[in-house]
Design a protein around this motif. Sequence first.
Motif, mmCIF file in Angstrom:
data_model
loop_
_atom_site.group_PDB
_atom_site.id
_atom_site.type_symbol
_atom_site.label_atom_id
_atom_site.label_comp_id
_atom_site.label_asym_id
_atom_site.label_seq_id
_atom_site.Cartn_x
_atom_site.Cartn_y
_atom_site.Cartn_z
ATOM 1 N N GLY A 90 0.980 -1.812 0.446
ATOM 2 C CA GLY A 90 0.302 -0.143 -0.115
ATOM 3 C C GLY A 90 0.578 1.291 0.239
ATOM 4 O O GLY A 90 2.285 1.057 -0.343
ATOM 5 N N THR A 91 -0.318 2.717 -0.183
ATOM 6 C CA THR A 91 1.062 4.073 -0.433
ATOM 7 C C THR A 91 0.199 4.609 1.099
ATOM 8 O O THR A 91 -1.118 3.997 1.397
ATOM 9 N N LEU A 92 1.005 5.033 1.845
ATOM 10 C CA LEU A 92 1.344 6.134 2.839
ATOM 11 C C LEU A 92 1.039 8.097 3.017
ATOM 12 O O LEU A 92 1.632 7.928 1.437
ATOM 13 N N PRO A 93 0.199 8.013 3.172
ATOM 14 C CA PRO A 93 0.474 9.677 2.926
ATOM 15 C C PRO A 93 1.157 10.397 3.288
ATOM 16 O O PRO A 93 1.998 11.578 2.636
ATOM 17 N N ASP A 94 2.410 10.049 4.626
ATOM 18 C CA ASP A 94 3.413 11.014 4.740
ATOM 19 C C ASP A 94 4.414 9.788 5.698
ATOM 20 O O ASP A 94 4.367 9.120 6.240
ATOM 21 N N GLU A 95 5.872 11.030 5.804
ATOM 22 C CA GLU A 95 6.420 10.720 6.910
ATOM 23 C C GLU A 95 5.830 10.100 8.577
ATOM 24 O O GLU A 95 6.425 9.060 8.722
ATOM 25 N N ARG A 96 4.772 10.295 8.751
ATOM 26 C CA ARG A 96 4.275 10.125 10.161
ATOM 27 C C ARG A 96 4.115 8.780 10.472
ATOM 28 O O ARG A 96 3.995 8.328 11.089
ATOM 29 N N ALA A 97 3.011 8.990 9.339
ATOM 30 C CA ALA A 97 1.719 7.182 8.884
ATOM 31 C C ALA A 97 3.146 6.042 8.472
ATOM 32 O O ALA A 97 2.905 4.962 9.152
ATOM 33 N N GLY A 98 4.477 6.598 7.746
ATOM 34 C CA GLY A 98 5.134 5.351 7.996
ATOM 35 C C GLY A 98 5.746 5.206 9.080
ATOM 36 O O GLY A 98 6.405 3.784 9.269
ATOM 37 N N ARG A 99 5.815 5.975 9.883
ATOM 38 C CA ARG A 99 6.787 6.117 11.166
ATOM 39 C C ARG A 99 5.704 4.909 12.310
ATOM 40 O O ARG A 99 6.198 3.704 12.784
ATOM 41 N N GLU A 100 4.765 4.758 11.617
ATOM 42 C CA GLU A 100 3.259 4.472 12.477
ATOM 43 C C GLU A 100 3.218 3.207 12.404
ATOM 44 O O GLU A 100 3.584 2.004 13.122
ATOM 45 N N ALA A 101 3.255 3.204 10.962
ATOM 46 C CA ALA A 101 3.409 1.599 10.391
ATOM 47 C C ALA A 101 4.083 0.689 10.744
ATOM 48 O O ALA A 101 4.451 -0.780 11.273
ATOM 49 N N LEU A 102 5.788 1.400 10.789
ATOM 50 C CA LEU A 102 6.664 0.328 11.406
ATOM 51 C C LEU A 102 6.930 0.239 12.723
ATOM 52 O O LEU A 102 7.132 -0.856 13.054
ATOM 53 N N MET A 103 6.278 0.747 13.852
ATOM 54 C CA MET A 103 6.289 0.741 15.136
ATOM 55 C C MET A 103 5.751 -0.292 15.740
ATOM 56 O O MET A 103 5.153 -0.950 16.334
ATOM 57 N N LYS A 104 4.175 -0.383 14.136
ATOM 58 C CA LYS A 104 3.157 -1.434 14.783
ATOM 59 C C LYS A 104 3.626 -3.153 14.301
ATOM 60 O O LYS A 104 2.684 -4.084 14.467
ATOM 61 N N GLY A 105 4.702 -2.631 13.108
ATOM 62 C CA GLY A 105 5.050 -4.157 12.440
ATOM 63 C C GLY A 105 4.476 -4.120 11.476
ATOM 64 O O GLY A 105 4.044 -5.619 11.066
ATOM 65 N N GLU A 106 3.088 -3.505 10.803
ATOM 66 C CA GLU A 106 2.480 -3.431 9.678
ATOM 67 C C GLU A 106 3.239 -3.673 8.603
ATOM 68 O O GLU A 106 2.705 -4.124 7.902
ATOM 69 N N VAL A 107 4.329 -2.864 8.575
ATOM 70 C CA VAL A 107 5.141 -3.695 7.507
ATOM 71 C C VAL A 107 6.545 -3.468 7.981
ATOM 72 O O VAL A 107 7.018 -3.027 8.936
ATOM 73 N N GLN A 108 7.284 -4.588 7.186
ATOM 74 C CA GLN A 108 8.984 -3.863 6.717
ATOM 75 C C GLN A 108 9.750 -2.700 6.333
ATOM 76 O O GLN A 108 10.626 -3.094 7.206
ATOM 77 N N PHE A 109 9.795 -2.548 4.990
ATOM 78 C CA PHE A 109 10.148 -1.375 4.653
ATOM 79 C C PHE A 109 9.172 -0.039 4.406
ATOM 80 O O PHE A 109 7.954 -0.256 4.420
#
Length: 385
Positions: A90-109
């Motif tokens: 999927g795609t994410l809107p901004d850097e903050r959403a990317g960090r949240e996805a990484l912290m939750k373990g939803e994505v690896q990269f």
Amino acid sequence: MTPATASASARFSLQRWWSIVLKEFLQLRRDRVTFGMIVGLPIMQLLLFGFAINTDPRQLPTAVIAADQSEFTRSFIASMEQSTYFKLVGTLPDERAGREALMKGEVQFVLTIPPDFTRRLLRGERPALLVEADATDPSATGQAIAALPQLPYRVATHDLKGALAPLAGGRPPFDVQVQRLYNPEGITQYNIVPGLMGVILTMTMVMMTGLAMTRERERGTMENLLATPVRPLEVMTGKIVPYIFIGLIQSTIVLLAARWIFSVPFVGSVLAVYLAALLFIAANLTVGITLSSLAQNQLQAMQLTFFYFLPNILLSGFMFPFAGMPGWAQAIGNILPMTYFHRMVRGILLKGNGWFELWPNLWPMALFIVVVMAIAVRFYRRTLD
């Protein structure tokens, strides 16, 4: 006994020996749990080690923050997927959403494409793409990160032709900057030591609880307990409480060793670690009570404990990357409480996860406790009958 009879009994007798052999085979046939372990354990090990274990994980979930979209960025994303190490989810809107996805373990990269990427590429300024990686488990991301530097050459070969050919040159037309988050040095102890807490608690809590119940049954003290006016739930919860304190002591020992011996960072709340450990201890104790209701003796309780412990240590992400397992193995791993505990304790210590990030791993463990406790009560009632 005459001297001749004594002499005959002193000699090795094939008939007596064969009688003992037959007696042991009959004993094994009657002990269904042991016979099941003889057949089940080799099959389980073959399936797990042969099909489920993968030290080179691929198809790792990857999200994209695309502030610039062009044929070059699409070609790079396609090259990532063709390498088989990355799977765009999927795609994410901004850097903050990317960090949240990484912290939750939803994505690896998370791949971040800057807004001026194409313009700078056409000017020959060699812009850079940013790839952020959840590096809490170095073995899960190492091969994928190693594949990234070759991808710009593929884009150059595919897209920089004709008038754009001089941009390719001998160097890649753009850089890929990799940022390893949460464990930038790739220290294995940061990943292994927190996971050891789950391994130790699973092995000791399940075994100790299972042996405690079967020991009372073998010694005959269970009858005295049944003669008292107590309910099955009262008996089981009363037996669980002392082991909760033992589990918390073990957790403290692991945390002290992690901090002062292995220098594991403590980014999050230690209180959150203890609450997660308390929930995990309760899950293991309910499993131990259930196995003790199924086992007829202490040997069977130990066998069932090992049968439960083996998939936990192999399919929870402790020894091998969870993302590298096939779908059926991940489905089994998602049933086991150790999988969620590993994610929580590593997330708290290395990422500083709070309750918002922990909730996706908290509720499955709580549901596991409720379901297994209901099964334990039912089997315990059957044992009373």
